[in-house]
Design an enzyme around this catalytic site. Structure first.
Site, PDB file in Angstrom:
ATOM      1  N   ASP A 152      -5.558   5.744   1.594  1.00  0.00           N
ATOM      2  CA  ASP A 152      -5.730   4.211   2.007  1.00  0.00           C
ATOM      3  C   ASP A 152      -7.323   4.374   2.528  1.00  0.00           C
ATOM      4  O   ASP A 152      -7.762   4.685   3.444  1.00  0.00           O
ATOM      5  CB  ASP A 152      -4.616   3.436   2.235  1.00  0.00           C
ATOM      6  CG  ASP A 152      -5.108   2.358   1.992  1.00  0.00           C
ATOM      7  OD1 ASP A 152      -5.136   1.212   2.143  1.00  0.00           O
ATOM      8  OD2 ASP A 152      -3.948   1.398   0.909  1.00  0.00           O
ATOM      9  N   GLN A 190      -6.139 -11.218  -4.924  1.00  0.00           N
ATOM     10  CA  GLN A 190      -5.185 -11.922  -5.675  1.00  0.00           C
ATOM     11  C   GLN A 190      -5.754 -13.135  -6.634  1.00  0.00           C
ATOM     12  O   GLN A 190      -5.327 -12.956  -8.310  1.00  0.00           O
ATOM     13  CB  GLN A 190      -3.677 -12.477  -4.759  1.00  0.00           C
ATOM     14  CG  GLN A 190      -3.126 -11.019  -4.307  1.00  0.00           C
ATOM     15  CD  GLN A 190      -2.545 -12.584  -3.149  1.00  0.00           C
ATOM     16  OE1 GLN A 190      -2.065 -13.533  -2.855  1.00  0.00           O
ATOM     17  NE2 GLN A 190      -1.502 -11.658  -2.533  1.00  0.00           N
ATOM     18  N   HIS A 228       1.095  -1.166  -0.029  1.00  0.00           N
ATOM     19  CA  HIS A 228       0.161   0.310  -0.177  1.00  0.00           C
ATOM     20  C   HIS A 228       0.614   1.539  -0.011  1.00  0.00           C
ATOM     21  O   HIS A 228       0.716   2.485  -0.486  1.00  0.00           O
ATOM     22  CB  HIS A 228      -1.106  -0.064   1.402  1.00  0.00           C
ATOM     23  CG  HIS A 228      -1.483  -1.380   1.473  1.00  0.00           C
ATOM     24  ND1 HIS A 228      -3.087  -0.951   1.402  1.00  0.00           N
ATOM     25  CD2 HIS A 228      -1.834  -2.484   1.615  1.00  0.00           C
ATOM     26  CE1 HIS A 228      -3.671  -1.782   1.020  1.00  0.00           C
ATOM     27  NE2 HIS A 228      -2.793  -3.233   1.406  1.00  0.00           N
TER      28      HIS A 228
END
Length: 495
Positions: free
Chosen positions: A129, A398, A24
């Site tokens: 974020d 993912q 991040h």
């Protein structure tokens, strides 16, 4: 275009809040530099340990004249039940500490509020974020637009958006092995429930934290995405529509790293000498090396890592294998020496224990493929370098990234992993791909079949499009201009 003159007459000031995890932080630091290159004053708010990780890269940026400053806030570790020194996600010794870590991070609201009261010039925009929902309260209190950064691609963000609106799809599945098709998607894509990063129900504290994140997502002014329009056009368009037009694709942000030192130290100082690494790469034939890296939070069990190593050995191809420097890997290093593995592969394999200069390696002419865990940063960096991907997803977003790379973009080969590696259940899950499976997948990617050649051609094409996107007049370059103009208009109307 937003000009330097406009900035001087009404300077924009963006405050960036990266989440304290390598995957991040890295793109957020790149975003800081990209915006600063347009004349925007940047303040990055982070903790002392995280500031130290990026000291070299940011010092070079500041010395070059970019208007970037870092403000450090102390993480209230003890108050949240977190051992001192655990300031990053990858420093946690167990995922049980994750809940305490997230609590500590979101306890920063009060000290950050005090910072904002004293900040000059007044911030024009927050980029936060999504793991930091407290920044929504700061944005509301000071009447500042908040732009969200997820660190994911549009494919994954659109998937999450659709499944949150149609929760019954996932909730009505009879088992974790049952497949479902994502509705309203540009392509027909199937998942199982554990493969999508949308929790239907999470217990206790987790429920509260995830609900806060989802709510902060809904109320944010807009979203910036580290991708480029040409990579996933249908998904970028649909996601932008879902966000009422307030979604800007500005990547690949990694391409702001043009200096060799920035490439080598992106994210952290490498645990291998740069010259030693380049010397090894220079000794190999063009396109012959497979780069293997399963991320900074790889949790594969020892049994699986052994099979991966043996499969790489049997592939008879040169490879670089990056192994995360953590406690569990001590047993792996013992196996390397005791089994004779390290000795057998010494002429063909390079083992990097710890942090690797990934961008430097991926851009080297001798590298011809990338075995990746499909974290979005790595997936995008591989494609940006024009490399085909051998996909080995572990968890989170993912599996989404794998579907995009292999099924939609046709720029990769799947290793055959079909279930996430759940934290705490690694030993029970065990081996998902044996050495024969690894060897077969490497051949499918690096071999001379027509399919392998087409995958390589497609990856190269996507890499060329990535570089065009960030050039002046390119889609991502233009989107940064559009974002700045939007915030400029807001700032002027609020004053």
């Amino acid at each position: 275009m937003v000009s330097e003159i406009t900035h001087k007459s009404y300077p924009l000031h963006f405050v960036l809040f990266p989440f304290m995890a390598q995957g991040h932080m890295i793109p957020m630091v790149d975003i800081a530099r990209l915006l600063a290159q347009r004349g925007v004053k940047i303040t990055i708010v982070t903790t002392p340990h995280n500031a130290a990780r990026f000291k070299n890269v940011l010092s070079r940026a500041i010395e070059s004249g970019l208007p970037i400053s870092i403000v450090q806030v102390k993480l209230p570790s003890q108050e949240a039940g977190l051992p001192e020194g655990n300031e990053t996600l990858d420093s946690l010794v167990s995922m049980e500490l994750m809940i305490h870590f997230l609590k500590a991070v979101n306890m920063l609201e009060e000290p950050v509020q005090k910072l904002f009261e004293e900040m000059s010039p007044q911030p024009s925009c927050i980029i936060s974020d999504f793991c930091l929902p407290y920044t929504s309260k700061i944005a509301k209190k000071f009447n500042i637009p908040k732009i969200l950064f997820h660190g994911m691609c549009c494919f994954c963000l659109l998937c999450m958006h659709i499944l949150r609106k149609n929760r019954e799809i996932v909730e009505n599945l009879k088992s974790d092995k049952e497949h479902f098709v994502v509705p309203y998607f540009p392509d027909r894509v199937e998942f199982t429930r554990p493969q999508v990063p949308v929790a239907t129900y999470v217990p206790g504290d987790w429920h509260e934290i995830t609900e806060d994140m989802v709510e902060a997502d809904k109320t944010s002014y807009g979203v910036i995405v580290n991708t480029y329009q040409e990579l996933e056009p249908a998904y970028a368009n649909d996601y932008k529509e879902a966000r009422s037009g307030k979604a800007w694709t500005i990547g690949p942000v990694s391409l702001c790293n043009k200096v060799g030192a920035d490439k080598a130290e992106r994210g952290n100082k490498a645990d291998i000498d740069q010259d030693e690494c380049l010397k090894w790469l220079n000794s190999k034939e063009e396109g012959s090396v497979l780069y293997v890296c399963l991320g900074s939070i790889c949790n594969l069990p020892l049994s699986q890592l052994k099979e991966l190593g043996l499969g790489l050995e049997e592939s008879q191809r040169p490879f670089i294998w990056v192994i995360r420097g953590w406690e569990k890997n001590k047993e792996l290093h013992e196996w390397f020496s005791e089994s004779g593995f390290e000795e057998r592969i010494k002429d063909r394999g390079l083992l990097i224990k710890g942090w690797a200069p990934q961008m430097l390696i991926l851009s080297h002419h001798s590298v011809g493929g990338f075995l990746t865990h499909c974290g979005w940063n790595s997936t995008l960096e591989g494609l940006t370098a024009g490399l085909p991907l051998l996909t080995w997803p572990l968890f989170a977003d993912q599996f989404c990234n794998e579907k995009l790379a292999v099924q939609v973009l046709k720029a990769g080969v799947s290793a055959g992993v079909d279930q996430p590696m759940k934290w705490g259940e690694e030993e029970k899950i065990g081996v998902l791909v044996d050495k024969e499976g690894v060897k077969k997948a490497v051949e499918e990617l690096m071999g001379e079949s027509d399919d392998a050649k087409e995958i390589r051609r497609r990856a190269k094409e996507l890499g060329e499009l990535a570089h065009k996107a960030v050039e002046e007049g390119g889609s991502s370059h233009s989107n940064i201009t559009s974002l700045l103009e939007d915030i400029m208009q807001l700032a002027q109307s609020n004053n």
